[in-house]
Design a protein around this motif. Structure first.
Motif: not given
Length: 116
Positions: A4-6, A22-24, A95-99, A105-106
């Protein structure tokens, strides 16, 4: 793994707006809930907003409700945070988070500074 990139942070005057992105990469995030958190200097990281995998369900911290809007584009593998009516106490690293289940993932964060 999800990377992940903010982006989109910066310096803005109080009352102004910013849009964070936020690009994944590495995996499609369409099955992940996506969240934004923030951490101000000397404070713990705090929840800002979340959006369900479908995009139909969102939830916000009381401190940002009515000012921030979270959205996602699963086709582009991105999530955004539109921030309006910014206040000095919104200053933080965001911060971006994927869950999804045990997977979490941060990103590395992007600095937002709101001047008075």
């Amino acid at each position: 793994q999800v990377q992940l990139v903010e982006s989109g942070g910066g310096l803005v005057q109080a009352g102004g707006s910013l849009k964070l992105s936020c690009a994944a990469s590495g995996r499609n995030i369409s099955t992940y809930a996506m969240d934004w958190f923030r951490q101000a200097p000397g404070k713990e990281r705090e929840f800002v907003a979340t959006i369900s995998w479908s995009g139909y369900v969102t939830y916000y911290a009381n401190s940002v409700k009515g000012r921030f809007t979270i959205s996602r584009d699963n086709a582009k593998n991105t999530v955004s945070l539109q921030m309006n009516s910014l206040k000095p106490n919104d200053t933080a690293v965001y911060y971006c988070r994927a869950k999804a289940g045990p997977d979490e993932f941060w990103g590395q964060g992007t600095q937002v500074t709101v001047s008075s």
